[in-house]
Design a protein around this motif. Structure first.
Motif, PDB file in Angstrom:
ATOM      1  N   UNK A   1       0.858  -1.179   0.000  1.00  0.00           N
ATOM      2  CA  UNK A   1       0.000   0.000   0.000  1.00  0.00           C
ATOM      3  C   UNK A   1       0.897   1.232   0.000  1.00  0.00           C
ATOM      4  N   UNK A   2       0.779   2.052  -1.020  1.00  0.00           N
ATOM      5  CA  UNK A   2       1.551   3.287  -1.095  1.00  0.00           C
ATOM      6  C   UNK A   2       0.628   4.483  -1.148  1.00  0.00           C
ATOM      7  N   UNK A   3       0.782   5.385  -0.184  1.00  0.00           N
ATOM      8  CA  UNK A   3      -0.046   6.591  -0.123  1.00  0.00           C
ATOM      9  C   UNK A   3       0.874   7.793  -0.292  1.00  0.00           C
ATOM     10  N   UNK A   4       0.538   8.653  -1.262  1.00  0.00           N
ATOM     11  CA  UNK A   4       1.324   9.848  -1.527  1.00  0.00           C
ATOM     12  C   UNK A   4       0.506  11.078  -1.165  1.00  0.00           C
ATOM     13  N   UNK A   5       1.186  12.099  -0.640  1.00  0.00           N
ATOM     14  CA  UNK A   5       0.523  13.318  -0.180  1.00  0.00           C
ATOM     15  C   UNK A   5       0.500  14.350  -1.295  1.00  0.00           C
ATOM     16  N   UNK A   6      -0.694  14.786  -1.670  1.00  0.00           N
ATOM     17  CA  UNK A   6      -0.849  15.704  -2.784  1.00  0.00           C
ATOM     18  C   UNK A   6      -0.182  17.045  -2.581  1.00  0.00           C
ATOM     19  N   UNK A   7      -0.017  17.475  -1.318  1.00  0.00           N
ATOM     20  CA  UNK A   7       0.608  18.763  -1.019  1.00  0.00           C
ATOM     21  C   UNK A   7       2.022  18.582  -0.469  1.00  0.00           C
ATOM     22  N   UNK A   8       2.628  17.454  -0.739  1.00  0.00           N
ATOM     23  CA  UNK A   8       3.955  17.147  -0.208  1.00  0.00           C
ATOM     24  C   UNK A   8       5.029  18.020  -0.843  1.00  0.00           C
ATOM     25  N   UNK A   9       6.043  18.378  -0.044  1.00  0.00           N
ATOM     26  CA  UNK A   9       7.214  19.067  -0.582  1.00  0.00           C
ATOM     27  C   UNK A   9       8.238  18.080  -1.125  1.00  0.00           C
ATOM     28  N   UNK A  10       8.041  16.803  -0.885  1.00  0.00           N
ATOM     29  CA  UNK A  10       9.068  15.805  -1.192  1.00  0.00           C
ATOM     30  C   UNK A  10       9.167  15.546  -2.690  1.00  0.00           C
ATOM     31  N   UNK A  11       8.029  15.510  -3.384  1.00  0.00           N
ATOM     32  CA  UNK A  11       8.000  15.104  -4.778  1.00  0.00           C
ATOM     33  C   UNK A  11       6.643  15.476  -5.371  1.00  0.00           C
ATOM     34  N   UNK A  12       6.517  15.290  -6.669  1.00  0.00           N
ATOM     35  CA  UNK A  12       5.224  15.419  -7.326  1.00  0.00           C
ATOM     36  C   UNK A  12       4.468  14.115  -7.086  1.00  0.00           C
ATOM     37  N   UNK A  13       3.458  14.181  -6.237  1.00  0.00           N
ATOM     38  CA  UNK A  13       2.780  12.965  -5.786  1.00  0.00           C
ATOM     39  C   UNK A  13       2.165  12.185  -6.945  1.00  0.00           C
ATOM     40  N   UNK A  14       1.557  12.858  -7.865  1.00  0.00           N
ATOM     41  CA  UNK A  14       0.890  12.146  -8.962  1.00  0.00           C
ATOM     42  C   UNK A  14       1.892  11.451  -9.877  1.00  0.00           C
ATOM     43  N   UNK A  15       3.018  12.093 -10.117  1.00  0.00           N
ATOM     44  CA  UNK A  15       4.044  11.454 -10.933  1.00  0.00           C
ATOM     45  C   UNK A  15       4.612  10.220 -10.225  1.00  0.00           C
ATOM     46  N   UNK A  16       4.856  10.354  -8.943  1.00  0.00           N
ATOM     47  CA  UNK A  16       5.399   9.215  -8.199  1.00  0.00           C
ATOM     48  C   UNK A  16       4.375   8.085  -8.154  1.00  0.00           C
ATOM     49  N   UNK A  17       3.115   8.425  -7.961  1.00  0.00           N
ATOM     50  CA  UNK A  17       2.078   7.392  -7.929  1.00  0.00           C
ATOM     51  C   UNK A  17       1.975   6.682  -9.274  1.00  0.00           C
ATOM     52  N   UNK A  18       2.067   7.445 -10.355  1.00  0.00           N
ATOM     53  CA  UNK A  18       1.982   6.839 -11.693  1.00  0.00           C
ATOM     54  C   UNK A  18       3.140   5.880 -11.919  1.00  0.00           C
ATOM     55  N   UNK A  19       4.344   6.267 -11.488  1.00  0.00           N
ATOM     56  CA  UNK A  19       5.495   5.372 -11.650  1.00  0.00           C
ATOM     57  C   UNK A  19       5.338   4.140 -10.775  1.00  0.00           C
ATOM     58  N   UNK A  20       4.830   4.333  -9.554  1.00  0.00           N
ATOM     59  CA  UNK A  20       4.625   3.192  -8.662  1.00  0.00           C
ATOM     60  C   UNK A  20       3.657   2.186  -9.266  1.00  0.00           C
ATOM     61  N   UNK A  21       2.572   2.680  -9.855  1.00  0.00           N
ATOM     62  CA  UNK A  21       1.587   1.769 -10.468  1.00  0.00           C
ATOM     63  C   UNK A  21       2.190   1.019 -11.645  1.00  0.00           C
ATOM     64  N   UNK A  22       3.081   1.676 -12.373  1.00  0.00           N
ATOM     65  CA  UNK A  22       3.708   1.025 -13.521  1.00  0.00           C
ATOM     66  C   UNK A  22       4.665  -0.080 -13.075  1.00  0.00           C
ATOM     67  N   UNK A  23       5.436   0.188 -12.023  1.00  0.00           N
ATOM     68  CA  UNK A  23       6.411  -0.795 -11.547  1.00  0.00           C
ATOM     69  C   UNK A  23       5.734  -1.912 -10.768  1.00  0.00           C
TER      70      UNK A  23
END
Length: 312
Positions: A250-272
């Motif tokens: 289970x991977x949860x990304x924060x939409x307002x995070x300073x760490x990264x672009x959450x949607x881009x990271x989520x898209x890569x996670x779903x692909x991998x």
């Protein structure tokens, strides 16, 4: 006040150059102890407190909640420790037993004795600790760098992990933003003015103006100011290593995070990891665990219930 057993810590300049974490001076250790105690007093009373010996030092572990069921192990973020989970523990211990760990090499009540040189060492101390605490695989939930630690454990010691859940973890599915790099640099500069340090904490907390006035903020601020860490470069797992993970994820990304672009990271996670459950919570910041404790507990109850119906 909850009684906490404070171990003898490495304090002072005599520890410089030994490549292990230490508190810069006695005043800093006293300040950190005060912040740790203040935060710990907000937690449910633990069933057990134990210092687990490993090849790299002793790891402070606490057990909360019921005795039976596969435990959920909580790994905090950088510069944090067990008191970070004050908002989360009531909901999580209603689901199953919980074990919290203070990360080795970070400020907390774990005491490092040998240098950590790479991601293999980072996984090894954690695996050694869990072998002592639990003979069977455990569920692991990590926030921020604790999420990276959870994934790193599963990469190198998959036999220790029953499932993985990560909250806005950096260095797993991509690099971090320039803001996160600034925060990381600020965490290792002892002369950082308090006004700037508090600005860094505000960034982490999604723009909160006074995070240093909260117990969690005091703990992190003291860790940034008073503790010198010597940790290896955080290595991002390869695509092949991530693809090889077979445990429920289970991977949860924060939409307002300073760490990264959450949607881009989520898209890569779903692909991998197409079999994983990947979500973006648009209103969350990198301080997601404190912002949405009830929602996280409910999500974990559903996630773990799918894996072990009736357990906990």
């Amino acid at each position: 006040m909850t009684t906490v057993d404070y171990p003898e810590q490495h304090v002072g300049d005599t520890w410089k150059g030994k490549r292990i974490g230490y508190f810069r001076d006695a005043a800093g250790w006293k300040r950190y102890r005060s912040a740790y105690q203040e935060g710990f007093d907000l937690l449910p009373p633990p069933r057990e407190s134990v210092d687990v010996p490993t090849r790299f030092g002793t790891v402070r572990a606490y057990r909360f909640g019921p005795e039976h069921g596969t435990p959920l192990v909580l790994l905090p973020g950088r510069q944090a420790a067990t008191p970070l989970w004050a908002a989360n523990l009531p909901g999580l211990i209603a689901i199953r037993p919980v074990i919290t760990l203070d990360l080795l090499g970070e400020p907390g009540l774990s005491v490092q004795s040998e240098p950590l040189t790479d991601d293999v060492d980072q996984a090894e101390w954690l695996a050694e600790c869990l072998r002592v605490l639990e003979p069977e695989p455990v569920h692991v939930l990590g926030v921020s760098i604790g999420g990276w630690s959870a994934v790193n454990l599963a990469v190198h010691h998959p036999e220790r992990v029953a499932s993985l859940a990560i909250l806005d973890a950096p260095f797993v599915f991509g690099a971090v933003s320039w803001k996160m790099i600034v925060v990381s640099l600020g965490s290792v500069l002892p002369g950082m003015p308090e006004k700037w340090r508090n600005k860094l904490l505000g960034w982490i907390s999604g723009g909160a103006q006074t995070p240093q006035d909260l117990p969690e903020g005091k703990l992190i601020a003291s860790g940034m100011k008073d503790f010198a860490a010597f940790l290896p470069m955080t290595d991002q797992p390869s695509k092949e290593q991530l693809s090889a993970l077979k445990v429920p994820f289970l991977g949860i990304f924060a939409g307002r995070s300073i760490v990264h672009n959450a949607r881009r990271r989520a898209a890569r996670a779903r692909k991998i990891l197409p079999q994983a459950q990947i979500e973006v919570w648009p209103e969350a910041s990198h301080a997601i665990n404190g912002e949405f404790p009830e929602e996280i507990a409910a999500r974990m109850a559903t996630f773990l219930g799918e894996i072990e119906p009736g357990d906990g």
